[in-house]
Scaffold this active site. Structure first.
Site, PDB file in Angstrom:
ATOM      1  N   LYS A 204       0.916  -1.386   0.083  1.00  0.00           N
ATOM      2  CA  LYS A 204      -0.075   0.035  -0.093  1.00  0.00           C
ATOM      3  C   LYS A 204       0.743   1.317  -0.069  1.00  0.00           C
ATOM      4  O   LYS A 204       0.786   2.218  -0.674  1.00  0.00           O
ATOM      5  CB  LYS A 204      -0.914  -0.002   1.168  1.00  0.00           C
ATOM      6  N   ASN A 208       1.344   4.179  -3.351  1.00  0.00           N
ATOM      7  CA  ASN A 208       0.931   5.386  -3.173  1.00  0.00           C
ATOM      8  C   ASN A 208       2.644   6.589  -3.559  1.00  0.00           C
ATOM      9  O   ASN A 208       2.260   7.432  -4.167  1.00  0.00           O
ATOM     10  CB  ASN A 208       0.475   5.753  -1.739  1.00  0.00           C
ATOM     11  N   PHE A 249      -0.555   9.297 -14.523  1.00  0.00           N
ATOM     12  CA  PHE A 249       0.071   9.894 -13.669  1.00  0.00           C
ATOM     13  C   PHE A 249       1.344  10.594 -13.949  1.00  0.00           C
ATOM     14  O   PHE A 249       2.317  10.782 -13.449  1.00  0.00           O
ATOM     15  CB  PHE A 249       0.447   8.910 -11.994  1.00  0.00           C
ATOM     16  N   GLN A 251       0.472  13.634 -15.604  1.00  0.00           N
ATOM     17  CA  GLN A 251      -0.005  15.293 -15.669  1.00  0.00           C
ATOM     18  C   GLN A 251       0.759  16.123 -14.893  1.00  0.00           C
ATOM     19  O   GLN A 251       0.614  16.127 -13.694  1.00  0.00           O
ATOM     20  CB  GLN A 251      -1.577  15.139 -15.558  1.00  0.00           C
ATOM     21  N   GLY A 253       1.373  19.755 -13.146  1.00  0.00           N
ATOM     22  CA  GLY A 253       0.383  20.808 -12.961  1.00  0.00           C
ATOM     23  C   GLY A 253       0.814  21.262 -11.412  1.00  0.00           C
ATOM     24  O   GLY A 253       2.018  21.318 -11.302  1.00  0.00           O
ATOM     25  N   CYS A 260      -4.358  10.940   0.981  1.00  0.00           N
ATOM     26  CA  CYS A 260      -3.380   9.930   1.040  1.00  0.00           C
ATOM     27  C   CYS A 260      -2.004  10.082   0.704  1.00  0.00           C
ATOM     28  O   CYS A 260      -1.067   9.828   1.604  1.00  0.00           O
ATOM     29  CB  CYS A 260      -3.842   8.787   0.357  1.00  0.00           C
TER      30      CYS A 260
HETATM   31  C1  UDX Z   1      -4.815   7.858  -4.178  1.00  0.00           C
HETATM   32  C2  UDX Z   1      -4.415   6.503  -4.988  1.00  0.00           C
HETATM   33  O1  UDX Z   1      -4.489   6.771  -6.073  1.00  0.00           O
HETATM   34  C3  UDX Z   1      -5.376   5.352  -4.279  1.00  0.00           C
HETATM   35  O2  UDX Z   1      -5.061   4.086  -5.071  1.00  0.00           O
HETATM   36  C4  UDX Z   1      -5.450   5.339  -2.774  1.00  0.00           C
HETATM   37  O3  UDX Z   1      -6.353   4.384  -2.193  1.00  0.00           O
HETATM   38  C5  UDX Z   1      -5.842   6.590  -2.163  1.00  0.00           C
HETATM   39  O4  UDX Z   1      -4.878   7.669  -2.608  1.00  0.00           O
HETATM   40  P1  UDX Z   1      -6.740   9.778  -4.348  1.00  0.00           P
HETATM   41  O5  UDX Z   1      -5.956  10.463  -3.233  1.00  0.00           O
HETATM   42  O6  UDX Z   1      -8.053   9.750  -4.198  1.00  0.00           O
HETATM   43  O7  UDX Z   1      -6.130   8.298  -4.501  1.00  0.00           O
HETATM   44  O8  UDX Z   1      -6.530  10.509  -5.561  1.00  0.00           O
HETATM   45  P2  UDX Z   1      -5.442  10.245  -7.194  1.00  0.00           P
HETATM   46  O9  UDX Z   1      -6.394  10.108  -8.314  1.00  0.00           O
HETATM   47  O10 UDX Z   1      -4.521   9.358  -6.707  1.00  0.00           O
HETATM   48  O11 UDX Z   1      -4.738  11.673  -7.062  1.00  0.00           O
HETATM   49  C6  UDX Z   1      -3.884  11.872  -5.984  1.00  0.00           C
HETATM   50  C7  UDX Z   1      -3.539  13.438  -6.382  1.00  0.00           C
HETATM   51  O12 UDX Z   1      -2.343  13.418  -7.385  1.00  0.00           O
HETATM   52  C8  UDX Z   1      -4.412  14.448  -6.643  1.00  0.00           C
HETATM   53  O13 UDX Z   1      -4.117  15.807  -6.093  1.00  0.00           O
HETATM   54  C9  UDX Z   1      -4.090  14.715  -8.283  1.00  0.00           C
HETATM   55  O14 UDX Z   1      -4.672  15.928  -8.500  1.00  0.00           O
HETATM   56  C10 UDX Z   1      -2.789  14.490  -8.317  1.00  0.00           C
HETATM   57  N1  UDX Z   1      -2.296  14.178  -9.608  1.00  0.00           N
HETATM   58  C11 UDX Z   1      -2.533  12.754 -10.275  1.00  0.00           C
HETATM   59  C12 UDX Z   1      -1.634  14.968 -10.410  1.00  0.00           C
HETATM   60  O15 UDX Z   1      -1.065  15.688 -10.075  1.00  0.00           O
HETATM   61  N2  UDX Z   1      -0.937  14.309 -11.594  1.00  0.00           N
HETATM   62  C13 UDX Z   1      -1.421  13.127 -12.213  1.00  0.00           C
HETATM   63  O16 UDX Z   1      -1.100  12.578 -13.273  1.00  0.00           O
HETATM   64  C14 UDX Z   1      -2.287  12.485 -11.627  1.00  0.00           C
END
Ligand code: UDX
Length: 426
Positions: A204, A208, A249, A251, A253, A260
């Site tokens: 886990k 992350n 992942f 992107q 920004g 998490c």
């Molecule tokens: C995450 C994990 O993906 C998930 O498997 C775990 O159980 C909990 O944590 P979550 O926090 O809901 O899920 O969001 P996620 O979609 O993973 O995005 C996390 C952050 O990364 C967001 O702030 C998102 O904007 C950012 N992000 C994601 C980017 O800046 N660029 C990307 O390419 C992808």
């Protein structure tokens, strides 16, 4: 099966609802009485697409109940899920207060065989400790099995992530409980990864941490690309074609936020240091992420030196689209920083109505840009990507759009007379 889920947060509610929807009898235990009353009526305390509908139908089918009576729920269940929060202490370590409270209350109730499944993200070794603690508290070893079954669901797509995971991770001390778990998850078609308790906890954290490192990697490359007039979206597309890298992942920004990634990276860093291992990559990923707001403010200042005197509208406050969660939201941090600098800030988010000091929040997207000099997109909600740019141009006084998530097509803006500033998009 009779299932007890302890904790009605994102993970607990999704687990309860999905299991109930697939025929199990679920009692979800929550300490906050008001929350229990709300949930009993089929009202969700969080915004999660599709969850409320499934919750209501499971309640109506008689498969899902909410209660604050832990003893009653535990006594009738074979399966006990622990899905309480493990928030961050101020030093970055994981706070196990709620988890420990549950163990103390749970141990005297285990008088017949139970499978205790930890869904909460807990530090390495916590489930081994849980096993030992229960024995210390006098629970016979034959009365329970501890299982670590971390959850990988994302906010905004929680149901689909739980129904269609890429794997089910099961950490165990012995294989006794595995068949029961396979019956419990009869609706999931995914490979099982069986490891020991600490192995599952590590999967886990590693998952992350890897994703967060990937985001910081692309954000670092965005800084370099920007300096060389290279479009980072081309770079992401180019490297993502390699299946060893993949498109997800990448992107660039404002960086990652949410409940998490920030918490789990900090916790893993601490656990690593505790064993005298310096986690250079984890530290760098966090450092890069923490630098992004300053970078964008510097970028805005460079491109628009007079921004402090402008009327600025920010679209987006949640940490990502399709959620009302603002925990560690980079969008909110940007709003707060701009406000601290004395900017005149107006905010619109499709589901969050942020109460940030000295800002004005709106319920209507286009009203929020009335007479604005500058529009900043801080969260990539679909509404923003598909905005009517002719209306935007007409309502705004100025014509500059800063896209902090690289989610908008620059030429659509140009066609409507708007100037586009993205992240490393010359
Ligand atoms: C995450 C994990 O993906 C998930 O498997 C775990 O159980 C909990 O944590 P979550 O926090 O809901 O899920 O969001 P996620 O979609 O993973 O995005 C996390 C952050 O990364 C967001 O702030 C998102 O904007 C950012 N992000 C994601 C980017 O800046 N660029 C990307 O390419 C992808």
């Amino acid at each position: 099966m009779d299932v007890c889920v302890i904790g009605a947060g994102y993970v607990g509610l999704t687990t309860s609802t999905v299991l109930a929807n697939y025929g199990h009898r679920v009692s979800c235990v929550e300490k906050q009485k008001e929350k229990v009353e709300m949930l009993k009526k089929g009202e969700l305390p969080i915004y999660e697409p599709g969850l409320e509908k499934m919750l209501v139908s499971s309640i109506e089918a008689g498969n899902l109940d909410f209660t604050d009576d832990l003893a009653k729920a535990v006594r009738k269940s074979l399966i006990i899920f622990i899905a309480v929060g493990t928030p961050q202490n101020s030093d970055g370590t994981a706070n196990l207060r709620f988890f420990d409270e549950v163990i103390n209350e749970l141990s005297p109730l285990i008088d017949t065989y139970k499978i205790i499944i930890t869904k909460s993200t807990v530090p390495l070794g916590t489930n081994e400790d849980l096993h030992l603690k229960l024995i210390e508290k006098g629970v016979p070893q034959t009365n329970f099995d501890v299982v670590s079954n971390p959850e990988f669901l994302r906010e905004g797509t929680a149901i689909s992530d739980m129904l269609h995971p890429d794997k089910v991770v099961i950490g165990v001390r012995n294989h006794t409980a595995i068949q029961t778990l396979q019956k419990l998850y009869h609706f999931i078609d995914a490979p099982y990864i069986i490891t020991n308790l600490t192995g599952a906890e590590m999967i886990k954290y590693a998952s992350n941490a890897f994703l967060a490192v990937k985001i910081s990697f692309i954000n670092e490359l965005a800084k370099i690309s920007d300096a060389y007039n290279v479009d980072i979206t081309d770079v992401a597309l180019g490297i993502g074609m390699d299946p060893r890298i993949g498109h997800h992942f990448l992107q660039a920004g404002l960086g990652y936020g949410g409940s998490c990634f920030p918490k789990d990276l900090a916790a893993l860093e601490h656990q690593s240091m505790k064993k005298n291992v310096t986690p250079h990559l984890l530290q760098a990923a966090q450092m890069i992420n923490n630098s992004l707001i300053d970078d964008y403010l510097a970028k805005i200042e460079k491109e628009i030196p007079a921004y402090r005197n402008m009327k600025i509208t920010v679209w987006g406050a949640s940490f990502k689209p399709n959620t009302d969660d603002t925990r560690h939201s980079q969008a909110l941090k940007l709003i707060e920083r701009l406000t601290e600098e004395g900017c005149n800030i107006h905010v619109f988010d499709p589901v969050v109505f942020p109460k940030v000091k000295n800002t004005t929040a709106y319920k209507d997207m286009y009203e929020s840009i009335q007479q604005a000099d500058l529009l900043i997109v801080a969260t990539e909600w679909r509404q923003f990507i598909e905005a009517d740019w002719a209306i935007v141009k007409e309502k705004m006084k100025g014509n500059i759009l800063v896209d902090c998530r690289n989610c908008i097509q620059p030429y659509t803006l140009k066609r409507n007379g708007l100037k586009y500033i993205g992240v490393a998009r010359p």
